[in-house]
Design a protein around this motif. Structure first.
Motif, short mmCIF file in Angstrom:
data_model
loop_
_atom_site.label_atom_id
_atom_site.label_comp_id
_atom_site.label_asym_id
_atom_site.label_seq_id
_atom_site.Cartn_x
_atom_site.Cartn_y
_atom_site.Cartn_z
N ARG A 77 0.84 -1.20 0.00
CA ARG A 77 0.00 0.00 0.00
C ARG A 77 0.88 1.24 0.00
O ARG A 77 1.96 1.24 0.61
N ALA A 78 0.41 2.27 -0.66
CA ALA A 78 1.19 3.52 -0.71
C ALA A 78 1.49 3.99 0.72
O ALA A 78 2.56 4.52 1.00
N ALA A 79 0.53 3.75 1.64
CA ALA A 79 0.72 4.22 3.02
C ALA A 79 1.96 3.57 3.65
O ALA A 79 2.64 4.19 4.48
N ASP A 80 2.28 2.32 3.27
CA ASP A 80 3.47 1.66 3.81
C ASP A 80 4.72 2.46 3.44
O ASP A 80 5.64 2.63 4.25
N TYR A 81 4.75 2.92 2.21
CA TYR A 81 5.93 3.65 1.74
C TYR A 81 5.95 5.08 2.28
O TYR A 81 7.02 5.66 2.47
N ALA A 137 19.43 9.52 9.26
CA ALA A 137 20.51 10.12 8.46
C ALA A 137 21.89 9.77 8.99
O ALA A 137 22.87 9.83 8.25
N HIS A 138 21.96 9.40 10.26
CA HIS A 138 23.28 9.07 10.84
C HIS A 138 23.69 7.63 10.54
O HIS A 138 24.77 7.21 10.92
N LEU A 139 22.81 6.88 9.88
CA LEU A 139 23.12 5.49 9.55
C LEU A 139 23.45 5.39 8.06
O LEU A 139 23.09 6.26 7.28
N SER A 140 24.11 4.33 7.70
CA SER A 140 24.57 4.16 6.33
C SER A 140 23.39 4.21 5.34
O SER A 140 22.39 3.53 5.54
N PRO A 141 23.48 5.04 4.29
CA PRO A 141 22.33 5.19 3.38
C PRO A 141 22.17 3.99 2.45
O PRO A 141 23.15 3.29 2.16
N PRO A 142 20.94 3.79 1.95
CA PRO A 142 20.71 2.69 1.00
C PRO A 142 21.04 3.11 -0.43
O PRO A 142 21.35 4.28 -0.68
N GLY A 143 20.93 2.17 -1.35
CA GLY A 143 20.96 2.50 -2.77
C GLY A 143 19.62 3.10 -3.16
O GLY A 143 18.69 3.17 -2.34
N ALA A 144 19.52 3.56 -4.40
CA ALA A 144 18.27 4.17 -4.86
C ALA A 144 17.14 3.14 -4.81
O ALA A 144 17.36 1.96 -5.07
N PRO A 145 15.91 3.58 -4.45
CA PRO A 145 14.78 2.64 -4.42
C PRO A 145 14.58 1.97 -5.77
O PRO A 145 14.67 2.63 -6.80
N THR A 146 14.36 0.69 -5.74
CA THR A 146 14.29 -0.09 -6.98
C THR A 146 13.04 -0.98 -6.97
O THR A 146 12.78 -1.65 -5.97
N ARG A 147 12.32 -0.96 -8.07
CA ARG A 147 11.21 -1.92 -8.20
C ARG A 147 11.80 -3.31 -8.34
O ARG A 147 12.83 -3.49 -9.00
N ILE A 148 11.19 -4.29 -7.70
CA ILE A 148 11.78 -5.63 -7.75
C ILE A 148 11.87 -6.15 -9.18
O ILE A 148 10.99 -5.90 -9.99
N TRP A 149 12.97 -6.84 -9.41
CA TRP A 149 13.14 -7.48 -10.71
C TRP A 149 12.50 -8.85 -10.61
O TRP A 149 12.56 -9.49 -9.56
N MET A 150 11.95 -9.28 -11.72
CA MET A 150 11.45 -10.66 -11.71
C MET A 150 12.56 -11.56 -12.24
O MET A 150 12.97 -11.44 -13.39
N GLU A 151 13.05 -12.41 -11.38
CA GLU A 151 14.14 -13.31 -11.73
C GLU A 151 13.61 -14.74 -11.86
O GLU A 151 12.74 -15.15 -11.07
N ARG A 152 14.13 -15.47 -12.82
CA ARG A 152 13.78 -16.89 -12.92
C ARG A 152 14.06 -17.56 -11.57
O ARG A 152 14.99 -17.14 -10.88
N PRO A 206 2.49 2.59 -8.04
CA PRO A 206 3.14 3.15 -9.23
C PRO A 206 4.48 3.80 -8.86
O PRO A 206 4.74 4.07 -7.69
N GLU A 207 5.30 4.05 -9.87
CA GLU A 207 6.64 4.64 -9.67
C GLU A 207 6.56 5.92 -8.83
O GLU A 207 7.40 6.15 -7.95
N GLU A 208 5.53 6.76 -9.11
CA GLU A 208 5.47 8.08 -8.45
C GLU A 208 5.39 7.96 -6.94
O GLU A 208 5.79 8.87 -6.22
N THR A 209 4.87 6.84 -6.46
CA THR A 209 4.76 6.68 -5.01
C THR A 209 6.14 6.81 -4.36
O THR A 209 6.26 7.23 -3.22
N MET A 210 7.18 6.45 -5.11
CA MET A 210 8.51 6.43 -4.52
C MET A 210 9.28 7.72 -4.79
O MET A 210 10.44 7.83 -4.41
N ASP A 211 8.66 8.70 -5.44
CA ASP A 211 9.39 9.93 -5.78
C ASP A 211 9.99 10.59 -4.54
O ASP A 211 11.15 10.99 -4.52
N GLY A 212 9.16 10.71 -3.52
CA GLY A 212 9.63 11.36 -2.29
C GLY A 212 10.77 10.57 -1.68
O GLY A 212 11.78 11.14 -1.24
N THR A 213 10.63 9.26 -1.64
CA THR A 213 11.68 8.41 -1.07
C THR A 213 12.98 8.60 -1.85
O THR A 213 14.06 8.68 -1.27
#
Ligand code: SF4
Lengths: 109, 616
Positions: B422-426, B437-452, B500-507
């Protein structure tokens, strides 16, 4: 009766630790149910929830914040600045974000 | 073949130049232990030297862009592959970001594909006497397929008697069967782990038996692909020989990629386990690792110590990278405790499960584990539940805290795109991020890849997608004769019920700012100092606007009681004796949260500040 039992601080701490561990195995709903039961057990069910947030403790928040941080005589100010853990750290990851980040560590085939 | 076959083992671009291939090192040692001397060829180093080490590594890093494979496509399939004018499989902004040190990425990539790749392959054919080998083996993971096919095709054309053998993650399951059937230069392939299949294959060649009769080995025959059953994952890991990386270091030094020095600052890959003990019980929904080898197996602690000690002495490096998918938790009592006792000076990378305690992280650091990938894919408990991670958001934050405190670098991600999210989770997660901010930052938010092999791929009934098709990059590198549905590892898809992608814009914005803050000369900090009954929290998460909170008595005790790990209000109240009422505790916790000094997840609370005194 529980309040007649001599309870040491250690015993309380042990119980609290076990309760924490137990709480981790529960779902959010189960935790809610458990908390409600504990709450009801602790006082009459009809008693209204407290209106005050931290009661007397909230006083302690009122003037808790001040701008600025540690200071020292100017000659030693440099060495007093910053936390020592900061120096132990490496920079942030600059790799591309990938699903399994970190090095390319596929097992051998 | 009367005498033992002469064996060459090859690693082609785009395996990272910065570490030897454990596949090559181990298979060489296995072949040798069975009486089949093998020679390894880290030819990826030659290509890195040719096109420039920085560009080489950058292309290897963006695995899902297929750039590396695209560079070799025309050489691998001269006729049917998308021809010289074929579009680069990435747009210009992406290329500029991926190759920041290359002035004109498009022109550069075209010249690599059209000029340097053919020159590189010609040189390999001229300089290496391939006809002197009976078997040439290629290991292929991520973007190594096309470069391997390009060289194998040339070797087969020049020396038809040479037998080619392929293996590696790219040949796992159906992918390996289809590639063997469709790619002419692939004589045989090992599907799955090669520890037993590879020496048995060599023995079959040596004795004149049919190599295709070896379980786990496939080949093209009578218009189809043979397959003699599946070989179960190899379990006796202690019986494996130590990988041999000598050729990698010799070549890197000869090429000048690595300067000769008494100590090499190079990460040596080692393997202490295979499979995933968590995935065997609760396969994370997005994870395609361990296609056919999920069952967890690990080496004895003594054997791992011996391997590290021997490799450090032999290769003069103290840096190690475990190729394991997940740390064996028993090592916390055994291997890691023994390394602490032995006082070794290793720097080790491990992947592990993130619900670790402060004590466990301290032990890891003391044992030399300086970098980890703990699989922190989200800080939202509902989202973590959807991905079956078996950890909560607050536990992940606590791992980040103590890793920071003990000086362990953490590689982590923020994933999204899970059906049912749900958008509310994000939104809640986004609100939490600035407090960390004092902890190690993550990589850019990524939509999950579908892997075999991942549940979201393998279980369409549980994860219905509107569509699913092989990633479009495959169509830009393989000829039409190859069934992309069967060789693809990455798939494009669309789920109902994901944001949708836009949900993660702020993140995205918050993460960018977070990473920028960590590049500044003064990094953000949030620390506490404690005297009996008194606590100061110094908040320099925005260093220019630093401030200090001062708390006395019960408030100090409340804060400290959830400084080690997440605690419920009820448990905390039980510990504060004599202390404030439960309602007062609950109220105080809410106030700490309001001030961004604590976080709450469900009914658990966690102090965010770290002790100012290091190393406790
Ligand atoms: S993501 Fe990690 S923990 Fe989850 S199944 Fe895959 S290897 Fe195991």
């Amino acid at each position: 009766m529980a309040d007649e039992l001599p309870v040491t601080e250690d015993e309380l701490r042990n119980l609290a630790t076990k309760l924490d561990e137990f709480a981790r195995t529960l779902s959010e709903t189960e935790r809610g149910v458990l908390l409600t039961i504990m709450h009801r057990f602790g006082r009459p069910a009809a008693e209204p929830a407290p209106a005050v947030r931290a009661g007397l403790l909230s006083e302690g928040f009122r003037d808790a914040y001040e701008r600025g941080r540690g200071t020292a005589f100017r000659t030693v100010a440099e060495s007093a600045k910053g936390g020592s853990i900061q120096d132990a750290l490496d920079g942030p990851s600059v790799e591309n974000s990938v699903q399994h980040s970190g090095p390319d560590t596929e097992p051998p085939r | 073949m009367a005498s033992p076959p002469r064996v060459a083992l090859v690693s082609m671009p785009f395996h990272s130049q910065f570490r030897p291939s454990i596949q090559l090192g181990l298979l060489k040692a296995i072949a040798g232990a069975h009486g089949f001397p093998a020679e390894t060829f880290h030819l990826n180093l030659e290509f890195a030297d040719l096109i420039g080490a920085g560009a080489y590594e950058a292309i290897g890093d963006v695995g899902r862009s297929f750039l590396g494979d695209w560079l070799f496509a025309a050489a691998a399939f001269p006729g049917p592959a998308p021809g010289p004018g074929a579009p680069v499989p990435a747009d210009e902004p992406f290329l500029r970001a991926a190759l920041p040190d290359v002035a004109h990425p498009l022109e550069f990539l075209r010249s690599v594909r059209e000029e340097q790749v053919p020159r590189f392959l010609d040189r390999l054919m001229a300089e290496i006497p391939w006809g002197g080998f009976d078997v040439v083996g290629f290991t292929s993971t991520f973007q190594q397929n096309l470069a391997s096919f390009a060289l194998a095709a040339r070797i087969k054309a020049a020396h038809p008697a040479v037998v080619t053998l392929f293996g590696g993650a790219n040949f796992e399951g159906e992918m390996g069967v289809e590639l063997t059937g469709a790619i002419g230069c692939v004589d045989y392939a090992v599907i799955g782990e090669g520890d037993e299949a590879f020496p048995e294959f060599l023995r079959a060649l040596a004795t004149g038996a049919d190599p295709a009769a070896v379980p786990g080995v496939v080949c093209r025959r009578d218009g189809g692909v043979t397959a003699v059953g599946h070989r179960p994952p190899f379990t006796r890991l202690d019986e494996l020989p130590m990988p041999d990386y000598t050729e990698y270091f010799d070549r890197a030094e000869r090429l000048g990629l690595l300067t000769r020095a008494p100590r090499r600052d190079v990460a040596i890959p080692f393997e202490s386990s295979r499979g995933c003990w968590w995935g065997a019980k609760h396969h994370c929904t997005f994870c395609g690792l361990n296609g056919t080898g999920m069952a967890f197996r690990s080496k004895s602690p003594g054997r791992v110590r011996q391997e590290l000690a021997q490799a450090a002495r032999r290769y003069r490096s103290f840096r190690f990278e475990a190729v394991d998918n997940i740390l064996d938790m028993a090592y916390l009592r055994t291997l890691l405790a023994e390394l602490v006792a032995a006082g070794t000076d290793y720097e080790i990378f491990y992947e592990l499960k993130s619900n670790l305690t402060r004590d466990q992280l301290r032990l890891l650091r003391q044992a030399g584990v300086s970098r980890v990938q703990p699989g922190i894919e989200s800080l939202s408990t509902p989202v973590l539940r959807l991905m079956r991670k078996g950890v909560t958001g607050i536990q992940n934050v606590n791992t980040l805290r103590w890793a920071r405190y003990y000086g362990i670098k953490v590689h982590w991600n923020l994933l999204f795109g899970f059906p049912g999210e749900r958008a509310a989770d994000y939104e809640r997660q986004e609100a939490l991020l600035p407090l960390l901010a004092h902890l190690s930052p993550p990589g850019a938010p990524t939509r999950i890849w579908m892997e075999r092999f991942s549940p979201i791929f393998a279980d369409p009934a549980a994860f219905p997608a509107r569509y699913r098709r092989p990633h479009r990059g495959y169509g830009q590198i393989y000829p039409e004769s190859v069934d992309l549905e069967r060789i693809a590892y990455f798939f494009e898809y669309e789920f109902d019920g994901s944001v949708p992608e836009e949900t993660m814009d702020g993140t995205r914005r918050v993460v960018r700012a977070w990473r920028d803050a960590w590049r500044a000369p003064e990094r953000p900090t949030l620390t506490f100092r404690h005297a009996e009954g008194f606590l100061q929290i110094e908040d320099a998460r925005t260093p220019a606007e630093a401030g200090t909170f001062t708390f006395d008595g019960p408030l100090a005790a409340i804060y400290l009681s959830c400084a080690d790990r997440p605690v419920t209000a009820a448990a905390m109240h039980g510990r504060l004796d004599p202390g404030p009422s439960r309602d007062e505790v609950t109220g105080a916790l809410a106030e700490f949260c309001d001030r961004g000094l604590m976080m709450r997840d469900g009914d658990q609370f966690l102090a965010l500040a770290l002790p100012a005194t290091a190393g406790r």
